[in-house]
Design a protein around this motif. Sequence first.
Motif, mmCIF file in Angstrom:
data_model
loop_
_atom_site.group_PDB
_atom_site.id
_atom_site.type_symbol
_atom_site.label_atom_id
_atom_site.label_comp_id
_atom_site.label_asym_id
_atom_site.label_seq_id
_atom_site.Cartn_x
_atom_site.Cartn_y
_atom_site.Cartn_z
ATOM 1 N N UNK A 174 11.160 -15.172 0.682
ATOM 2 C CA UNK A 174 11.915 -15.515 1.887
ATOM 3 C C UNK A 174 11.569 -14.553 3.025
ATOM 4 N N UNK A 175 11.384 -15.115 4.216
ATOM 5 C CA UNK A 175 11.112 -14.267 5.374
ATOM 6 C C UNK A 175 11.823 -14.827 6.598
ATOM 7 N N UNK A 176 12.019 -13.950 7.567
ATOM 8 C CA UNK A 176 12.556 -14.321 8.868
ATOM 9 C C UNK A 176 11.709 -13.625 9.924
ATOM 10 N N UNK A 177 11.508 -14.287 11.045
ATOM 11 C CA UNK A 177 10.632 -13.789 12.105
ATOM 12 C C UNK A 177 11.410 -13.530 13.376
ATOM 13 N N UNK A 178 11.149 -12.369 13.961
ATOM 14 C CA UNK A 178 11.723 -11.977 15.244
ATOM 15 C C UNK A 178 10.573 -11.647 16.179
ATOM 16 N N UNK A 215 1.833 -16.885 7.186
ATOM 17 C CA UNK A 215 2.834 -16.951 6.117
ATOM 18 C C UNK A 215 2.784 -18.291 5.387
ATOM 19 N N UNK A 216 2.309 -19.326 6.041
ATOM 20 C CA UNK A 216 2.095 -20.596 5.344
ATOM 21 C C UNK A 216 1.008 -20.422 4.285
ATOM 22 N N UNK A 230 8.514 -18.463 2.472
ATOM 23 C CA UNK A 230 9.512 -19.464 2.839
ATOM 24 C C UNK A 230 10.395 -18.943 3.971
ATOM 25 N N UNK A 231 10.342 -19.630 5.115
ATOM 26 C CA UNK A 231 11.205 -19.263 6.241
ATOM 27 C C UNK A 231 12.649 -19.576 5.884
ATOM 28 N N UNK A 232 13.543 -18.614 6.139
ATOM 29 C CA UNK A 232 14.951 -18.818 5.808
ATOM 30 C C UNK A 232 15.807 -19.103 7.038
ATOM 31 N N UNK A 233 15.190 -19.073 8.188
ATOM 32 C CA UNK A 233 15.851 -19.450 9.442
ATOM 33 C C UNK A 233 14.795 -19.621 10.514
ATOM 34 N N UNK A 234 15.180 -20.284 11.590
ATOM 35 C CA UNK A 234 14.269 -20.408 12.722
ATOM 36 C C UNK A 234 14.016 -19.023 13.307
#
Length: 155
Positions: free
Chosen positions: A91-95, A113-114, A119-123
């Motif tokens: 799981x990852x999130x991007x800022x 990351x694809x 796996x993106x866990x949020x926008x």
Amino acid sequence: MTKKRLLIVAHAPSPNTRLLRDAVIRGAEQLELDEVEIVARAALDAGPDDVMAAQAVILFTTENLGYMSGGMKDFFDRTYYPCLEHTQGLPYALLIRAGHDGTGTRRAVETIVTGLRWRAVRDPLVCRGDFQQAFVELCEEFGATIAASLDAGII
């Protein structure tokens, strides 16, 4: 029981981006979660071992010429192949701290990351335009949300 590890990988070259990085860390740590360990690394210092030890990752990059920062690109260059077969589904999130719209930066990071099959866990959170103090609060909430989600087993 072993704690879950939230890895924060950040490229923060300016005073304003350091404020945002620190807000993400503060948000994640302020919850004082018994089951989550927060580990923050500069993008140029984080390596494959850090990623493989994490159960979730927050990526923070600046927008540089419509692309991710060189520091974040270096992080991916050093970690991609060592992590490829070991971190699928991470799981990852991007800022993104974007002076413009962050579109190219988002596309570049999401392409990598694809390939890693993370796996993106949020926008992504994109802090656009001139620096605003409101970005600090958004980043603090971002860090707290991801840490709480990891603690609760949602991610």
